[in-house]
Design a protein around this motif. Structure first.
Motif, PDB file in Angstrom:
ATOM      1  N   GLY A   5     -17.706  41.632 -30.684  1.00  0.00           N
ATOM      2  CA  GLY A   5     -16.768  40.587 -31.026  1.00  0.00           C
ATOM      3  C   GLY A   5     -15.703  40.341 -29.977  1.00  0.00           C
ATOM      4  N   LEU A   6     -14.856  39.411 -30.315  1.00  0.00           N
ATOM      5  CA  LEU A   6     -13.726  39.040 -29.478  1.00  0.00           C
ATOM      6  C   LEU A   6     -12.454  39.496 -30.161  1.00  0.00           C
ATOM      7  N   HIS A   7     -11.541  40.055 -29.392  1.00  0.00           N
ATOM      8  CA  HIS A   7     -10.230  40.397 -29.930  1.00  0.00           C
ATOM      9  C   HIS A   7      -9.281  39.303 -29.459  1.00  0.00           C
ATOM     10  N   ALA A   8      -8.718  38.571 -30.390  1.00  0.00           N
ATOM     11  CA  ALA A   8      -7.859  37.433 -30.057  1.00  0.00           C
ATOM     12  C   ALA A   8      -6.495  37.602 -30.684  1.00  0.00           C
ATOM     13  N   TRP A   9      -5.455  37.233 -29.947  1.00  0.00           N
ATOM     14  CA  TRP A   9      -4.133  37.168 -30.529  1.00  0.00           C
ATOM     15  C   TRP A   9      -3.392  35.989 -29.927  1.00  0.00           C
ATOM     16  N   ASP A  44       1.526  24.560 -35.023  1.00  0.00           N
ATOM     17  CA  ASP A  44       2.451  25.654 -34.722  1.00  0.00           C
ATOM     18  C   ASP A  44       1.814  26.791 -33.927  1.00  0.00           C
ATOM     19  N   ALA A  45       0.540  26.635 -33.548  1.00  0.00           N
ATOM     20  CA  ALA A  45      -0.164  27.692 -32.812  1.00  0.00           C
ATOM     21  C   ALA A  45       0.011  27.518 -31.313  1.00  0.00           C
ATOM     22  N   ASP A  46       0.221  28.631 -30.631  1.00  0.00           N
ATOM     23  CA  ASP A  46       0.280  28.662 -29.177  1.00  0.00           C
ATOM     24  C   ASP A  46      -1.133  28.977 -28.672  1.00  0.00           C
ATOM     25  N   ASP A  47      -1.270  29.221 -27.367  1.00  0.00           N
ATOM     26  CA  ASP A  47      -2.590  29.582 -26.866  1.00  0.00           C
ATOM     27  C   ASP A  47      -2.899  31.030 -27.215  1.00  0.00           C
ATOM     28  N   ALA A  48      -4.144  31.432 -26.999  1.00  0.00           N
ATOM     29  CA  ALA A  48      -4.602  32.761 -27.378  1.00  0.00           C
ATOM     30  C   ALA A  48      -4.992  33.578 -26.156  1.00  0.00           C
ATOM     31  N   TYR A  49      -4.790  34.870 -26.259  1.00  0.00           N
ATOM     32  CA  TYR A  49      -5.198  35.859 -25.273  1.00  0.00           C
ATOM     33  C   TYR A  49      -6.390  36.578 -25.896  1.00  0.00           C
ATOM     34  N   VAL A  50      -7.540  36.570 -25.211  1.00  0.00           N
ATOM     35  CA  VAL A  50      -8.782  37.049 -25.809  1.00  0.00           C
ATOM     36  C   VAL A  50      -9.494  38.009 -24.864  1.00  0.00           C
ATOM     37  N   THR A  51     -10.048  39.078 -25.417  1.00  0.00           N
ATOM     38  CA  THR A  51     -10.948  39.952 -24.666  1.00  0.00           C
ATOM     39  C   THR A  51     -12.209  40.169 -25.488  1.00  0.00           C
ATOM     40  N   HIS A  52     -13.325  40.337 -24.782  1.00  0.00           N
ATOM     41  CA  HIS A  52     -14.602  40.604 -25.449  1.00  0.00           C
ATOM     42  C   HIS A  52     -14.753  42.109 -25.576  1.00  0.00           C
ATOM     43  N   LEU A  53     -14.925  42.585 -26.790  1.00  0.00           N
ATOM     44  CA  LEU A  53     -14.959  44.024 -27.053  1.00  0.00           C
ATOM     45  C   LEU A  53     -16.195  44.716 -26.485  1.00  0.00           C
ATOM     46  N   ALA A  54     -17.263  43.970 -26.184  1.00  0.00           N
ATOM     47  CA  ALA A  54     -18.486  44.580 -25.667  1.00  0.00           C
ATOM     48  C   ALA A  54     -18.512  44.651 -24.144  1.00  0.00           C
ATOM     49  N   ARG A  55     -17.515  44.083 -23.485  1.00  0.00           N
ATOM     50  CA  ARG A  55     -17.478  44.130 -22.020  1.00  0.00           C
ATOM     51  C   ARG A  55     -16.892  45.464 -21.561  1.00  0.00           C
ATOM     52  N   PRO A  56     -17.162  45.847 -20.311  1.00  0.00           N
ATOM     53  CA  PRO A  56     -16.651  47.123 -19.805  1.00  0.00           C
ATOM     54  C   PRO A  56     -15.138  47.140 -19.647  1.00  0.00           C
ATOM     55  N   SER A  57     -14.619  48.351 -19.565  1.00  0.00           N
ATOM     56  CA  SER A  57     -13.209  48.568 -19.241  1.00  0.00           C
ATOM     57  C   SER A  57     -13.134  49.127 -17.825  1.00  0.00           C
ATOM     58  N   THR A 133     -18.667  30.383 -28.713  1.00  0.00           N
ATOM     59  CA  THR A 133     -19.720  31.071 -29.471  1.00  0.00           C
ATOM     60  C   THR A 133     -20.723  31.726 -28.526  1.00  0.00           C
ATOM     61  N   ASP A 134     -21.136  31.016 -27.487  1.00  0.00           N
ATOM     62  CA  ASP A 134     -22.077  31.594 -26.526  1.00  0.00           C
ATOM     63  C   ASP A 134     -21.471  32.789 -25.802  1.00  0.00           C
ATOM     64  N   PHE A 135     -20.177  32.704 -25.460  1.00  0.00           N
ATOM     65  CA  PHE A 135     -19.497  33.842 -24.842  1.00  0.00           C
ATOM     66  C   PHE A 135     -19.452  35.022 -25.811  1.00  0.00           C
ATOM     67  N   LEU A 136     -19.180  34.756 -27.077  1.00  0.00           N
ATOM     68  CA  LEU A 136     -19.173  35.803 -28.097  1.00  0.00           C
ATOM     69  C   LEU A 136     -20.525  36.520 -28.138  1.00  0.00           C
ATOM     70  N   VAL A 137     -21.600  35.754 -28.158  1.00  0.00           N
ATOM     71  CA  VAL A 137     -22.946  36.322 -28.302  1.00  0.00           C
ATOM     72  C   VAL A 137     -23.375  37.103 -27.063  1.00  0.00           C
ATOM     73  N   SER A 138     -23.114  36.558 -25.865  1.00  0.00           N
ATOM     74  CA  SER A 138     -23.651  37.159 -24.647  1.00  0.00           C
ATOM     75  C   SER A 138     -22.677  38.074 -23.901  1.00  0.00           C
ATOM     76  N   ALA A 139     -21.395  37.924 -24.114  1.00  0.00           N
ATOM     77  CA  ALA A 139     -20.341  38.624 -23.370  1.00  0.00           C
ATOM     78  C   ALA A 139     -20.316  38.215 -21.900  1.00  0.00           C
TER      79      ALA A 139
END
Length: 156
Positions: A5-9, A44-57, A133-139
């Protein structure tokens, strides 16, 4: 088992207030992507900061000895346009690729807490949702869209 998944805030700024709350979500299905896009489209929403949880650190010694994601994605939805910027490692791209999709030339530039989005980089909401969605699926960055690097047109 790998995290999925994606972690978004993102920040939510109620009308008339400079500060607000931070919303956070783990996005793991196409339906979650649609909910995230709808949440970012709220006035009232600002932009989001997102990382893909399946990608390397990776460890970036000049910043910290702690592992951090090898990438970051910034998303915004403004006035019917979706904006997506990517920075980090990506298969088939030079190390440290930073860029955005070639968008609709009619889309205006915009900004948020996490970044600036160039005029002409916005995507229609259906295309933006498919990209996310494609980014979510493939990372990985989808290859069906043309990417523009900070240095100009790029090819993977």
């Amino acid at each position: 088992m790998a995290k999925k998944g994606l972690h978004a805030w993102w920040h939510v700024h109620p009308p008339g207030r400079a500060s607000g709350s931070i919303e956070e979500a783990v996005v793991s299905t196409p339906e979650d992507v649609e909910r995230l896009v709808a949440a970012l489209a709220q006035p009232d929403a600002d932009d989001a900061y997102v990382t893909h949880l399946a990608r390397p650190s990776v460890v970036t010694p000049l910043v910290s000895e702690e592992e951090v994601p090898d990438h970051v994605v910034h998303l915004a939805v403004r006035d019917g346009w979706g904006y997506f910027t990517y920075a980090g490692d990506a298969a088939g791209w030079p190390a440290g690729f930073t860029g955005h999709p070639q968008g609709d030339p009619r889309s205006p530039g915009t900004h948020g807490s996490y970044g600036e989005y160039s005029a002409g980089s916005g995507l229609s909401i259906p295309v933006f949702t498919r990209l996310l969605t494609d980014f979510l699926v493939s990372a990985e960055l989808p290859t069906w869209i043309h990417w523009i690097s900070e240095d100009g047109p790029a090819e993977p």
